[in-house]
Design a protein around this motif. Structure first.
Motif, short mmCIF file in Angstrom:
data_model
loop_
_atom_site.label_atom_id
_atom_site.label_comp_id
_atom_site.label_asym_id
_atom_site.label_seq_id
_atom_site.Cartn_x
_atom_site.Cartn_y
_atom_site.Cartn_z
N VAL A 91 0.97 -1.30 -0.05
CA VAL A 91 -0.23 -0.02 -0.02
C VAL A 91 0.81 1.09 -0.22
N GLY A 92 1.98 1.21 0.75
CA GLY A 92 2.75 2.37 1.04
C GLY A 92 3.75 2.72 -0.43
N THR A 93 3.74 1.67 -1.45
CA THR A 93 4.39 1.81 -2.46
C THR A 93 3.80 2.36 -3.64
N SER A 94 3.67 3.63 -3.95
CA SER A 94 2.92 4.33 -4.92
C SER A 94 3.61 4.22 -6.06
N PRO A 95 2.76 4.20 -7.13
CA PRO A 95 3.59 4.20 -8.61
C PRO A 95 4.23 5.52 -8.73
N LYS A 96 4.01 6.67 -8.09
CA LYS A 96 4.56 7.67 -8.23
C LYS A 96 6.15 7.75 -7.44
N ALA A 97 6.20 7.02 -6.32
CA ALA A 97 7.58 6.75 -5.74
C ALA A 97 8.53 5.47 -6.44
N ILE A 98 7.56 4.76 -6.95
CA ILE A 98 8.50 3.89 -7.77
C ILE A 98 9.20 4.70 -8.90
N LEU A 99 8.34 5.35 -9.77
CA LEU A 99 8.97 6.21 -10.74
C LEU A 99 9.83 7.01 -10.43
N GLU A 100 9.78 7.69 -9.18
CA GLU A 100 10.76 8.52 -8.66
C GLU A 100 12.16 8.02 -8.58
N ARG A 101 12.19 6.72 -7.64
CA ARG A 101 13.33 5.88 -7.41
C ARG A 101 13.93 5.37 -8.35
N ALA A 102 13.07 5.09 -9.45
CA ALA A 102 13.64 4.46 -10.72
C ALA A 102 14.20 5.50 -11.59
N GLY A 103 13.79 6.86 -11.28
CA GLY A 103 14.45 7.64 -12.37
C GLY A 103 13.76 7.56 -13.89
N ALA A 104 12.36 7.24 -13.85
CA ALA A 104 11.75 6.82 -14.99
C ALA A 104 10.62 7.78 -15.20
N GLY A 105 10.08 8.01 -16.57
CA GLY A 105 9.13 8.92 -16.82
C GLY A 105 7.84 8.34 -16.55
N GLN A 106 6.59 9.19 -16.72
CA GLN A 106 5.61 9.13 -16.28
C GLN A 106 4.88 7.69 -16.81
N GLY A 107 5.09 7.79 -18.16
CA GLY A 107 4.56 6.34 -18.78
C GLY A 107 5.26 5.20 -18.71
#
Length: 192
Positions: free
Chosen positions: A26-42
């Motif tokens: 639950v605490g792992t949001s798509p936004k947090a994943i993208l930020e940590r991965a340094g990946a773009g929105q899509g």
């Protein structure tokens, strides 16, 4: 955070693995994943169907890594007792806990047959692997004939997972180490 050599898909999986370990599902949001991965929105939806699909890939990778690490010790040199001892004493971040064991406390993972499957498979594999080593030790006369390999394997897993909980609760790896020493003293082969 990750090298440019790692693919976007791998960066997403590695980021998700870390976040699941730190925060749970639950605490792992798509936004947090993208930020940590340094990946773009899509990026996530380009490589995965969504968060559950990405989480499953991350859990599978964590499970594979845990099994490989355990096998490196359990399948290594030494007597059955020495191999179990090496597994129990191997270097680990006790205060961080087990990346697989912690998922068993995540209600969203436990509620999903698909997400829980690699967790269950890993725990079953560990139990079977350790039970086999105990049986091997019994055949060699290193362990008492009355020991049940499955029960000892369950005890080893309970000591490790419970040790993580006790260490985290106390803020010190001493509780984990004490549990390991206690179990090993019970398993110590008899001397003649």
């Amino acid at each position: 955070m990750y090298s440019g050599v790692m693919s976007t898909s791998d960066r997403l999986i590695e980021s998700t693995r870390e976040l699941l370990w730190e925060r749970g599902y639950v605490g792992t949001s798509p936004k947090a994943i993208l930020e940590r991965a340094g990946a773009g929105q899509g990026s996530m939806y380009h490589h995965f169907k969504g968060k559950p699909d990405l989480a499953l890939a991350a859990i599978r990778r964590s499970a594979e890594e845990l099994r490989a690490t355990a096998e490196g010790v359990l399948g290594g040199p030494g007597t059955p007792y020495e191999r179990i001892e090496a597994y129990l004493r191997r270097e680990r971040d006790v205060l961080r806990g087990c990346p697989i064991g912690r998922l068993t406390m995540d209600p969203d993972v436990v509620a999903s047959d698909e997400l829980r499957a690699p967790v269950d498979e890993t725990i079953d594999w560990m139990r079977e692997r350790i039970a086999g080593i105990v049986e091997e030790g019994k055949e060699q006369g290193l362990f008492a004939a009355a020991l049940d390999g499955e029960e000892i394997a369950a005890t080893v897993l309970a000591t490790v997972q419970g040790g993580y909980v006790l260490a985290r609760a106390s803020g010190s790896p001493a509780a984990f180490d004490m549990g390991v020493r206690g179990l090993l003293s019970l398993l110590t082969p008899p001397t003649e």
